[in-house]
Design an enzyme around this catalytic site. Structure first.
Site, PDB file in Angstrom:
ATOM      1  N   GLY A   1       0.911  -1.226   0.053  1.00 57.69           N
ATOM      2  CA  GLY A   1      -0.071  -0.016  -0.207  1.00 57.69           C
ATOM      3  C   GLY A   1       0.913   1.296  -0.128  1.00 57.69           C
ATOM      4  N   ALA A   2       1.911   1.282  -0.646  1.00 52.11           N
ATOM      5  CA  ALA A   2       3.021   2.495  -0.751  1.00 52.11           C
ATOM      6  C   ALA A   2       2.437   3.175  -1.848  1.00 52.11           C
ATOM      7  CB  ALA A   2       4.350   1.827  -0.829  1.00 52.11           C
TER       8      ALA A   2
ATOM      9  N   GLY B   1      -1.467   7.327   0.512  1.00 47.04           N
ATOM     10  CA  GLY B   1      -1.986   7.450   1.840  1.00 47.04           C
ATOM     11  C   GLY B   1      -0.742   7.125   2.768  1.00 47.04           C
ATOM     12  N   ILE B   2      -1.137   6.570   3.651  1.00 46.60           N
ATOM     13  CA  ILE B   2      -0.251   6.247   5.040  1.00 46.60           C
ATOM     14  C   ILE B   2       1.120   5.467   4.544  1.00 46.60           C
ATOM     15  CG2 ILE B   2      -0.241   4.802   7.091  1.00 46.60           C
ATOM     16  CD1 ILE B   2      -3.270   5.646   7.339  1.00 46.60           C
ATOM     17  N   GLY B   3       0.934   4.700   3.784  1.00 51.00           N
ATOM     18  CA  GLY B   3       1.841   3.787   3.384  1.00 51.00           C
ATOM     19  C   GLY B   3       2.845   4.543   2.568  1.00 51.00           C
TER      20      GLY B   3
ATOM     21  N   SER C   1      -6.601  -0.734  13.044  1.00 56.83           N
ATOM     22  CA  SER C   1      -7.374   0.214  13.330  1.00 56.83           C
ATOM     23  C   SER C   1      -8.220   0.184  14.577  1.00 56.83           C
ATOM     24  CB  SER C   1      -8.126   0.700  12.296  1.00 56.83           C
ATOM     25  OG  SER C   1      -9.273   1.594  12.555  1.00 56.83           O
TER      26      SER C   1
ATOM     27  N   TYR D   1     -14.983  -3.996   6.861  1.00 52.07           N
ATOM     28  CA  TYR D   1     -13.727  -3.412   7.263  1.00 52.07           C
ATOM     29  C   TYR D   1     -13.270  -3.489   8.902  1.00 52.07           C
ATOM     30  CZ  TYR D   1     -10.444   0.299   7.953  1.00 52.07           C
ATOM     31  OH  TYR D   1      -9.317   1.088   8.419  1.00 52.07           O
TER      32      TYR D   1
END
Ligand SMILES: NC(=O)c1ccc[n+]([C@@H]2O[C@H](COP(=O)([O-])OP(=O)(O)OC[C@H]3O[C@@H](n4cnc5c(N)ncnc54)[C@H](OP(=O)(O)O)[C@@H]3O)[C@@H](O)[C@H]2O)c1
Length: 298
Positions: free
Chosen positions: A32-33, A36-38, A161, A185
């Site tokens: 997930g790079a 967002g966060i990644g 989360s 989720y």
């Protein structure tokens, strides 16, 4: 030693303490790079000197992510692109094999990619998309790469989360209790924590560790598939959410900081926070075995 604060947004974030570490020679895989966060975590880790494998959905997305990181100051030679649709287990397995071959020693594996579905999508394996992407992809990569992480006495980081709960091992596809994106989720994020505690027992004594990150409420595209009032509310939440740089910080800290010595911690803002699913070892082990069966069967 690089002490980066790139991406700090004074309007939405507090300053971050630099992490006093030089990651030169360390290999870190981030899923997930591409966003967002990644993406922010990948930037910080490469700025700290690491060699980072940028895992994205497609070759084009991984190349674009690397270009974006280089445009923000990352050294291109420290970045390697990889790709897989993490909602397709055959692709996840192929990715895991490539990574295991390329890196017999892996310093850090960050399982971070995640989706928040708007409608129920079944994958080619007959499993629900959020379960495959958010849970089984983490498990497949950890299973295949744990030997490489053990060899490096390295670290595994799961992005989970506090938006989590409602998992019933006997009704994972929610055919009995009804499906919606939030429930899918939440149960996947509960599973991330329970499975991390199961892995921590397996890694105990190896020198390798596993810890879990909660990035906080972060302004990313994670909810882009939500529609109607819920979609509007998710977009309005941007007004109060933190920057992806702030959200990614706990991943970077867990991956890199000398302060992190232990395993099986759940962290937000570099601090341990409680996890309500920590004590039920039998449920964790049942879930772990179920995921392994799902990986073998599909
Ligand atoms: N944002 C928050 O408030 C928040 C809070 C708590 C936890 N988290 C967790 O943080 C993690 C990162 O999410 P984010 O907020 O940074 O969201 P994001 O901006 O949407 O990033 C998610 C990343 O995962 C990738 N991804 C999703 N499905 C994929 C698939 N099938 N194959 C390959 N890559 C896939 C995305 O690639 P594509 O762009 O190609 O889809 C993207 O790179 C998730 O695990 C999420 O559950 C987020």
């Amino acid at each position: 030693m690089s002490l980066s604060t790139a991406g700090y947004n004074p309007a939405m974030s507090r300053p971050l303490e630099p992490i006093p570490v030089d990651l030169t020679g360390k290999r870190i895989v981030v899923t997930g790079a591409s966003a967002g966060i990644g993406h922010e975590a990948a930037l910080e880790l490469v700025m700290l000197g690491a060699d980072v494998t940028v895992v994205a959905r497609s070759a084009a997305k991984s190349a674009a992510a690397i270009d974006a990181l280089v445009a923000r100051g990352a050294v291109r030679a420290r970045l390697v692109g990889e790709h897989a649709d993490l909602g397709a287990l055959t692709e996840v397995r192929a990715l895991a094999d490539r990574l295991a071959t390329a890196h017999p020693r892996l310093d850090v594996l960050i399982n971070n990619a995640g989706c928040y579905p708007g409608q129920r999508v079944m994958t080619s394996n007959g499993l629900e998309e959020a379960w495959v992407t958010n849970v089984l992809a983490y498990e497949a990569l950890t299973t295949r790469l744990q030997g490489a992480v053990r060899a490096a006495r390295g670290r595994i980081v799961y992005t989970a989360s506090t938006m989590a709960g409602d998992l019933d091992v006997d009704d994972l596809d929610r055919s009995r209790r009804g499906w919606n994106g939030i429930k899918a989720y939440r149960q996947s994020k509960q599973a991330n924590r329970m499975l991390a505690w199961a892995w921590a027992r397996r890694l105990d004594g190896s020198g390798a560790t596993i810890n879990v990150a909660h990035p906080g409420g972060v302004r990313t595209n994670i909810a882009h598939r939500q529609r109607g009032l819920w979609g509007v509310l998710n977009r309005l939440a941007f007004l109060t959410q933190r920057s992806p740089r702030m959200g990614g910080d706990v991943l970077v800290w867990l991956a890199a900081s000398p302060e992190v010595g232990g395993s099986a911690g759940f962290y937000k803002d570099r601090r341990a926070i409680p996890c309500q699913w920590r004590d039920d070892v039998a449920a964790q082990e049942r879930l772990w075995a179920l995921c392994q069966r799902q990986l073998t069967a599909s």
